[in-house]
Structures are given as structure tokens and as C-alpha cells.
Enzyme design. Sequence first.
Site, PDB file in Angstrom:
ATOM      1  N   ASN A 160       0.882  -1.088  -0.038  1.00 29.12           N
ATOM      2  CA  ASN A 160       0.006   0.022  -0.068  1.00 29.12           C
ATOM      3  C   ASN A 160       0.846   1.339  -0.021  1.00 29.12           C
ATOM      4  O   ASN A 160       0.581   2.338  -0.248  1.00 29.12           O
ATOM      5  CB  ASN A 160      -0.956   0.042   1.146  1.00 29.12           C
ATOM      6  CG  ASN A 160      -0.220  -0.308   2.406  1.00 29.12           C
ATOM      7  OD1 ASN A 160       0.483  -1.441   2.586  1.00 29.12           O
ATOM      8  ND2 ASN A 160      -0.223   0.474   3.468  1.00 29.12           N
ATOM      9  N   GLN A 166      -5.042  -3.757  -2.311  1.00 30.25           N
ATOM     10  CA  GLN A 166      -4.400  -2.734  -3.142  1.00 30.25           C
ATOM     11  C   GLN A 166      -4.566  -3.163  -4.578  1.00 30.25           C
ATOM     12  O   GLN A 166      -4.493  -2.460  -5.573  1.00 30.25           O
ATOM     13  CB  GLN A 166      -3.265  -2.470  -2.681  1.00 30.25           C
ATOM     14  CG  GLN A 166      -2.966  -1.707  -1.289  1.00 30.25           C
ATOM     15  CD  GLN A 166      -3.648  -0.212  -1.360  1.00 30.25           C
ATOM     16  OE1 GLN A 166      -4.011   0.280  -2.533  1.00 30.25           O
ATOM     17  NE2 GLN A 166      -3.943   0.018  -0.307  1.00 30.25           N
ATOM     18  N   HIS A 187     -13.801  -0.123  -0.531  1.00 36.27           N
ATOM     19  CA  HIS A 187     -13.487   1.295  -0.261  1.00 36.27           C
ATOM     20  C   HIS A 187     -12.372   1.477  -1.147  1.00 36.27           C
ATOM     21  O   HIS A 187     -11.909   2.469  -1.443  1.00 36.27           O
ATOM     22  CB  HIS A 187     -13.524   1.845   0.757  1.00 36.27           C
ATOM     23  CG  HIS A 187     -12.375   1.701   1.875  1.00 36.27           C
ATOM     24  ND1 HIS A 187     -11.254   2.517   1.967  1.00 36.27           N
ATOM     25  CD2 HIS A 187     -12.207   0.633   2.772  1.00 36.27           C
ATOM     26  CE1 HIS A 187     -10.537   1.919   2.930  1.00 36.27           C
ATOM     27  NE2 HIS A 187     -10.934   1.005   3.434  1.00 36.27           N
ATOM     28  N   THR A 235     -25.971 -10.019  10.615  1.00 34.06           N
ATOM     29  CA  THR A 235     -26.917  -9.653   9.370  1.00 34.06           C
ATOM     30  C   THR A 235     -26.117  -9.054   8.416  1.00 34.06           C
ATOM     31  O   THR A 235     -25.215  -8.020   8.614  1.00 34.06           O
ATOM     32  CB  THR A 235     -27.938  -8.812  10.047  1.00 34.06           C
ATOM     33  OG1 THR A 235     -28.496  -9.512  11.028  1.00 34.06           O
ATOM     34  CG2 THR A 235     -28.934  -8.404   8.939  1.00 34.06           C
ATOM     35  N   CYS A 282       1.663   8.820  12.514  1.00 35.44           N
ATOM     36  CA  CYS A 282       1.832   9.759  13.843  1.00 35.44           C
ATOM     37  C   CYS A 282       1.390   9.037  15.072  1.00 35.44           C
ATOM     38  O   CYS A 282       0.349   8.127  15.188  1.00 35.44           O
ATOM     39  CB  CYS A 282       0.545  11.028  13.509  1.00 35.44           C
ATOM     40  SG  CYS A 282       1.172  11.750  12.117  1.00 35.44           S
TER      41      CYS A 282
HETATM   42  N1  PMP Z   1      -4.713  -4.520   3.552  1.00 35.87           N
HETATM   43  C1  PMP Z   1      -3.971  -3.612   2.902  1.00 35.87           C
HETATM   44  C2  PMP Z   1      -2.855  -3.835   2.050  1.00 35.87           C
HETATM   45  C3  PMP Z   1      -4.395  -2.173   2.856  1.00 35.87           C
HETATM   46  O1  PMP Z   1      -4.319  -1.224   2.377  1.00 35.87           O
HETATM   47  C4  PMP Z   1      -5.605  -1.772   3.690  1.00 35.87           C
HETATM   48  C5  PMP Z   1      -6.512  -0.365   3.707  1.00 35.87           C
HETATM   49  N2  PMP Z   1      -5.435   0.524   4.131  1.00 35.87           N
HETATM   50  C6  PMP Z   1      -6.270  -2.726   4.506  1.00 35.87           C
HETATM   51  C7  PMP Z   1      -5.755  -4.185   4.409  1.00 35.87           C
HETATM   52  C8  PMP Z   1      -7.517  -2.539   5.468  1.00 35.87           C
HETATM   53  O2  PMP Z   1      -8.750  -2.586   4.795  1.00 35.87           O
HETATM   54  P1  PMP Z   1      -9.723  -2.149   5.672  1.00 35.87           P
HETATM   55  O3  PMP Z   1      -9.905  -0.700   5.419  1.00 35.87           O
HETATM   56  O4  PMP Z   1     -11.114  -2.774   4.551  1.00 35.87           O
HETATM   57  O5  PMP Z   1     -10.098  -2.919   6.765  1.00 35.87           O
END
Ligand code: PMP
Length: 399
Positions: free
Chosen positions: A159, A187, A209, A244, A332
Site C-alpha cells: 500500500n 491494493q 472502499h 446480518t 503519527c
Molecule cells: N490491507 C491493505 C494492504 C490495505 O491497504 C488496507 C487499507 N489501508 C487494509 C488491509 C485494511 O482494509 P479495510 O480498511 O477494509 O479494513
Amino acid sequence: MSHAVAPAPATVPIYLDHNATTRPVPEAVAAMVEALRETWANASSTHGPGQDARRLLAGARGRVAAFLGCQPAELVFTSGATEANHAALLGALQASGRARVVMSAVEHPGLLALAQRLRGRGVAVDLIPVDAQGRPSLAAARSLIADDVAVVSLMGANNETGVLMPVAEVAALARAAGAWMHVDATQLAGKAPLSFAASGADLMSVSAHKLGGPKGVGALIVRKGVALPPLLSGRQERNRRGGTENLPGIAGFAAACDRAAATLGADIERMRSLRDRLEHRLVQALPGVHVHGAGAERLCNTLCLRFGALDAEQVLAKLERAGIVASSGAACSAGGVEPSHVLLAMGESAPHARAGVRLSLGPQTTAADVEATVAAAIEHLRPLLAEAADTARQAAAAA
Ligand code: PMP
């Protein structure tokens, strides 16, 4: 008579933080509103409205599965990738009776935090080191993945740096050791072609998301025949994930997948060309720009760099004042800015690991956004870099 001054038009920042999250696409928002308004019954209810909800759920499952290259029956909806990652690792440990886990040193902080908790319970967790480009060492993986390992966990792409990981090679090692292979593909989805069936993985996590869907929904793909005990007990998702179903979220996820499926090839091409231009222009225009992972295969949208030794916080504040928002990998904390664990694992010094800035593009990023970012960096960062160079020269002269 009123002399009130009309408020200045709100300026929309140039958003270069798509690896953190994406703006939900209009199709996802519409599908969610529709589900909230109309299909709000419980998908487990046997009456008509419940059956309508059940049909929406089944349809969404098929569309998400088609996008991710798995069977609908292999897809378990979760609250996101964090939950899916936990379900994969904890379930693998429970099912196998083995007490060793192997993962890369550059996994998502949520997984590394779970690793720390597992160690407290007597589970051995070994980290595969990465090279200076952020690529895991296959030699180390080979020596760590033995037949006492329950699960090997590797992200599809990092990421922070966007560096792509050797999933197929590591999956083959896991298979040979009788361990399950888990891929955190959070990612990859929406930024690279992705097929669970072709990946060699037994388990795969994704999150809506990151590809134009809503937050709080994602999936764990469980290969047919892999008997993974649930993290959350209950009858939903065929006893694999209680609770649910988040039907509005799932409907939004499916709509985002449909859209991504239709535009993925063109999106990848455009993001790659804009990312390459941004990288090239910044390296040309400013002295001391270092691009992390430039020697490795990377996601099409991610540019992780350091402007000399300028602190990421300082750089990000300057960029934001110029209307550009992005992130650093440094977290941070109460004690100040922690260096990025990813850059440290790549052998960067602590100050340099605090200086990493991540610019991550999305399908909506334009050439004008790239030009504005380059112009802002030249205007606001060049003087800081010149100042830092002067200070360094004076220090060297005084020494
Ligand atoms: N794994 C990776 C590589 C991510 O980039 C992220 C999101 N930053 C997550 C897991 C966590 O995903 P979520 O926000 O759906 O819990």
C-alpha cells in the site's frame, strides 16, 4: 441591507490519496441508497421482502465474484479487509493445529499488529525480509516455509510503495509445505488484473472502499474445499460469517465492481501514464528526489518518494496548502512521527523512513492534476530543498 460577503467557492483539493481510500462512484452510491430505501429487509427472513433482500445479496455475490475471478460460493462478505485478514490467519491456525505463521515484513499494519498478538499467545511468526526495492526474498521464504507452518500471508501489492509481490512463487512454496496461502489483495483490486482462481491462493482479502465502493464492506475468498472455521459465529454466509449482512454496503460493492470491470483496462493505462509523467517531471525538476521501489514492478497508480531529506509532514503540509492532498507511510503517534515500517524494511535510515511521501492516483485523476502537482512541488518544495542544501554545505564547511 446586508453586506455579508459571499463565501469563497469551496476549492476541491486534488486528491492523490487513492491507496488510503477512494471516492464512492455514483453507481455505488445509487445502489446503496436504493438498498437502504427499498431492500432493507433481513436477507434471512422467509417472507417476501426478505426474499427480495436475499435475491439482491445473491446477485451482488455473483457480480463481485465475477470481478474477482472466484466462484460465488467461495465469496464470504466481511466488514472489510482487516476482518478478512483476521479470519484468514486465525481460522488457519485453528484448522491446522500448527502454531507457525509466515508473512512479509511489509504487510499492512493491521496484520503485523495481529502477528504481535499471536506471538503473545505462543504462535511463532516469521517475517520474510525484503530487498532495497521492497521485494520479498524468495530464498528467505524458501527457508522459512516449512511443514509446521499453518498459513503464509503475502500482500498482492504494497500500500505504501505499490511494489507487486511474488504471489505465485510464494503460493507454490506454501502448497509444498501443506500450508494455506493467504493473499491480502486489497491494493490490487481495481488497479491490476486480478483472478483468485489463477492466483494460487487459498484465501484472499479485498476491500470495497479501495475501488470506488463504500467503507465497512469487503470479502474473504475461501477456495472450495478449504474448511476455514469462522471468525464470527452465526448462520449467515453459510455459517462462515455470522451477522446480518450489510446489504447496502454489499450492493455498493457490487456496483463498484461492475464499473471497475468495465473500465479497468483503460483506467490502468491512464493511471500508469499519468503516474509515470508525474514521477519523471518531479525527478527532472527537483534535486534529490528518490523514488522508492523504482526498480521493482509496481502498481500503475502509486508513487512513493522522498524529497531529499525533507520531513514528510512538512512536504504534505506545503502540498495541502497548495490544494493537493496525499499521505505518508509514517504513522503519527503520541511520541511524534514514527518511521514507515515498509521503508525501514527496505533498508532506509529512520530519518529517510520518516520522509516518504505517497502520491496515489485514481481513475478520476487528470493530466491537469498532475501538472498542478508538479507546479506546486516546484514552487513550494524547491526553496526548502535549496535551504536544506545550504545548511548541509555550511555544516560540512564548519566540520
Ligand atoms: N490491507 C491493505 C494492504 C490495505 O491497504 C488496507 C487499507 N489501508 C487494509 C488491509 C485494511 O482494509 P479495510 O480498511 O477494509 O479494513
